[in-house]
Design a protein around this motif. Structure first.
Motif, PDB file in Angstrom:
ATOM      1  N   ARG A   1       0.819  -1.216   0.000  1.00  0.00           N
ATOM      2  CA  ARG A   1       0.000   0.000   0.000  1.00  0.00           C
ATOM      3  C   ARG A   1       0.852   1.264   0.000  1.00  0.00           C
ATOM      4  O   ARG A   1       0.543   2.222  -0.697  1.00  0.00           O
ATOM      5  N   TRP A   2       1.931   1.293   0.785  1.00  0.00           N
ATOM      6  CA  TRP A   2       2.743   2.505   0.856  1.00  0.00           C
ATOM      7  C   TRP A   2       3.411   2.804  -0.488  1.00  0.00           C
ATOM      8  O   TRP A   2       3.596   3.965  -0.834  1.00  0.00           O
TER       9      TRP A   2
ATOM     10  N   ARG B   1       2.078   2.116  -3.424  1.00  0.00           N
ATOM     11  CA  ARG B   1       1.036   2.694  -4.270  1.00  0.00           C
ATOM     12  C   ARG B   1       0.802   4.150  -3.927  1.00  0.00           C
ATOM     13  O   ARG B   1       0.542   4.982  -4.803  1.00  0.00           O
TER      14      ARG B   1
END
Length: 66
Positions: A29-30, A32
């Motif tokens: 996620r980070w 992205r």
């Protein structure tokens, strides 16, 4: 001092590009999030370059008199 600032900017740009590629391959996620920020920053810089360059190029023939 200027060389250090330039080196930091280059490292950030390369890191952002790596995150864009990694995010396209399904990164965490980070990654992205960093990729999204990188894409937005690229769009902003591109828009600024287009707007500032349009006034300077207006009808120039490259400096030739022909």
């Amino acid at each position: 001092m200027g060389l250090i600032v330039l080196a930091v900017i280059v490292v950030l740009v390369v890191g952002g590009c790596v995150c864009v590629v990694w995010a396209d391959r399904g990164g965490p996620r980070w990654v992205r999030g960093v990729a999204a920020v990188t894409r937005v920053a690229g769009a902003v810089v591109g828009a600024l370059l287009r707007s500032s360059g349009s006034g300077r190029r207006g009808g120039s023939n490259g400096g030739s008199d022909e």
